[in-house]
Design an enzyme around this catalytic site. Sequence first.
Site, PDB file in Angstrom:
ATOM      1  N   ALA A 235      -3.818   0.081   0.602  1.00  0.00           N
ATOM      2  CA  ALA A 235      -3.627   1.489   0.259  1.00  0.00           C
ATOM      3  C   ALA A 235      -4.787   2.331   0.790  1.00  0.00           C
ATOM      4  CB  ALA A 235      -3.472   1.637  -1.248  1.00  0.00           C
ATOM      5  N   ARG A 236      -5.777   2.574  -0.062  1.00  0.00           N
ATOM      6  CA  ARG A 236      -6.997   3.285   0.296  1.00  0.00           C
ATOM      7  C   ARG A 236      -8.162   2.592  -0.404  1.00  0.00           C
ATOM      8  NH1 ARG A 236      -4.218   4.947   3.650  1.00  0.00           N
ATOM      9  NH2 ARG A 236      -3.822   7.113   4.342  1.00  0.00           N
ATOM     10  N   ASP A 260      -7.412  -4.454   3.732  1.00  0.00           N
ATOM     11  CA  ASP A 260      -7.136  -3.742   4.984  1.00  0.00           C
ATOM     12  C   ASP A 260      -7.834  -2.388   4.984  1.00  0.00           C
ATOM     13  OD1 ASP A 260      -5.652  -3.756   7.543  1.00  0.00           O
ATOM     14  OD2 ASP A 260      -4.672  -1.986   6.690  1.00  0.00           O
ATOM     15  N   GLU A 265     -15.503   3.192   4.617  1.00  0.00           N
ATOM     16  CA  GLU A 265     -14.718   2.755   5.769  1.00  0.00           C
ATOM     17  C   GLU A 265     -15.091   3.595   6.977  1.00  0.00           C
ATOM     18  OE1 GLU A 265     -10.045   2.910   6.967  1.00  0.00           O
ATOM     19  OE2 GLU A 265     -10.489   1.959   5.025  1.00  0.00           O
ATOM     20  N   HIS A 284      -8.145  -1.637   8.769  1.00  0.00           N
ATOM     21  CA  HIS A 284      -7.083  -0.653   8.508  1.00  0.00           C
ATOM     22  C   HIS A 284      -5.962  -0.842   9.533  1.00  0.00           C
ATOM     23  CE1 HIS A 284      -6.576   3.426   6.297  1.00  0.00           C
ATOM     24  NE2 HIS A 284      -5.400   2.907   6.554  1.00  0.00           N
TER      25      HIS A 284
END
Length: 325
Positions: A235-236, A260, A265, A284
């Site tokens: 997701a985030r 991911d 980030e 990501h």
Amino acid sequence: MSDSTDVLVRRRGAHGLSTGTYANALRDRLPNYSVRKVSTPAEERELVRTARVVTGASIPRELLAEASRLRLFACTWAGTGHLPMEELRRSGVAVTNASGVHAPNIAETVVGHILVFARRIHEGWKRKQRREWRHFQMDELKGSTVTVVGQGAIGQAIVTRLEGFEVETIGVRYTPEKGGPADRVIGFDHEDFHAALAETEYLVLASPLTETTRGLVDREAFDTLGPDAFLINIARGGLVETDALVDAVRSQFLRGAALDVTDPEPLPSDHPLWTFDNVFITPHNAGHSPEHWPRLADIVAENVRLLDETDALDGLENLVSTPDA
């Protein structure tokens, strides 16, 4: 060169995919429309003046100011928080997004991670790297409980792909009364959420980052999950308190994680999360698929036809925002 542009495709791609492929996919679906893929800023400034639809990752304010005929901006990302939404509304421009385009490939990524953890395939890979022929214990996914936070297109695709594995699924969404494919659906009530965590072996995060979900998986959540659980976040990064995650893995109070997305980030090269054998990190990348542009082109082309035939905005697929009245 004709006097007008029906669809203008901006230069920036997504997931390492060129927008040239996207433009060609739109042309295939819209043979009677003018679809232009721009190559330079100057060309973009010229063509946007007559474009009715612009599609791309973003649209800067200065370009929007030149787009006097624009009716629709079709964002090539699912998230639209980076867009100048107020200016778009005031300019009479509707906004759609790429919601659902990523669902099949991200769901496959999640199922892949779950199977790697369940069958400990990563342990087999490590032994192969060491050329070591030695048996190790494996687990079963069958009978596990998988909780999926977020029941939009991606969350529901994950649950649907898990149906054949004989697992119990719990969906978490803002409006649990809407239901979904999960065996049970709950809201974000603190007690309900922790009751679900207490029986969860695989916690999957597939929700947007909002005030409700920011820091959702914190130290208290890891305490409730316990040491036999796995975390998968596509997701985030902000849904997880990173320091709490590091502490949970380091103290062996989480069995593993597949990330991911991270917070921060990109993840700095000296961050401790890189050092854990039971934490998988991808940049990501779960949204990448060669089918990204064809799926998005299906949605955008249909919206272009609908807009041309009816001039109505309410029926557009993936509609995020409509102009001010």
